[in-house]
Scaffold this active site. Sequence first.
Site, PDB file in Angstrom:
ATOM      1  CB  SER A 155       0.022  -6.088  22.152  1.00  0.00           C
ATOM      2  OG  SER A 155       0.300  -4.729  21.956  1.00  0.00           O
ATOM      3  CG  ASP A 246      -6.498  -1.316  22.552  1.00  0.00           C
ATOM      4  OD1 ASP A 246      -5.769  -0.447  22.031  1.00  0.00           O
ATOM      5  OD2 ASP A 246      -6.149  -2.509  22.672  1.00  0.00           O
ATOM      6  CG  HIS A 276      -3.273  -2.553  24.653  1.00  0.00           C
ATOM      7  ND1 HIS A 276      -3.578  -3.048  23.402  1.00  0.00           N
ATOM      8  CD2 HIS A 276      -1.953  -2.811  24.847  1.00  0.00           C
ATOM      9  CE1 HIS A 276      -2.483  -3.576  22.864  1.00  0.00           C
ATOM     10  NE2 HIS A 276      -1.497  -3.449  23.723  1.00  0.00           N
TER      11      HIS A 276
END
Length: 316
Positions: A155, A246, A276
């Site tokens: 991320s 996502d 995610h």
Amino acid sequence: MTDYSTLIDTETWAFIEKTNSFYPPDAVEMTVDEQRAVYDRMCQAFHAGHPEGLSMGTGWFEQREPHIRMRVYRPEAENAPAVVLYLHGGGFVVGGLESHDDVCAEIAARTGFDVLAVDYRLAPEHKHPAAFNDAMAVFEWLLSRSLPVLLCGDSAGGNLAAALAAAGRKNARRALGQVLIYPGLGGDVTTGSYVSHADAPMLSTRDVLFYHDVRGAAAGDPTAAPLADTDFSDLPPTVVITAECDPLSSDGETYRDRIIADGGKALWIEEPGLVHGYLRARHSVARARDSFTRIVNALSALGRGEWPADLARQKP
């Protein structure tokens, strides 16, 4: 509108529901400190412990001010060909050494490589480029040492890893490779998965824009948005692994395409039906378990100087 009831399996829904159970209905009104406390409690609930045969040490990078807290995970074997620099996710707002502690420990145990995790400064107290500068300082220090360096992050950490790879590519020594896990790379939020998965469980396009605003980076800055760069040549061999459900998934595809177009080596794998943050589900969701094995295999191959060409076809 995307029908997640058909894309996401029962195991993954259970993971989503467990994650959401830590957040109260008024979570959007929580202070940053309250958000961090909730996130830390949630991560701790998923903590899987440490594999055997692993030593760990936490200390400070004191070669610059302010000092940077970091943690080293070291397998028993002392003949590893590379060290992994791991950068945690959390939207540049939450997370730290504890939130991804077991992930780093398992990467070290399964690859046989040392893993160094960096507790970079967080927004909103520390706007961009604070996190990038912290990560870059540790990266440059590692490059000056003996072992080659692999970059890895999830991320926000994937964003930092990609930014480091670009900033360090002109050095005499550069990253040996990079593995990015559902990274946010600053792609066009009006197209692709940002639209088709705008309201995905675990992360929405609205959330992405919130974290971008909190970080406070200027538009077009490639140290904050690697896809804003105009040159993708000379980047290290790259593996990007994203989740289908996502909004950030298209960033991985676009990054892969631009690296290849500029003569580099890159592989993008989109994991079907995952969301995610699925790293925390690697012990409870079969799809996440398989993906984590691909992540480990990618790091292992790149660390040995090999290209993991068959990674997408591997059956853990």
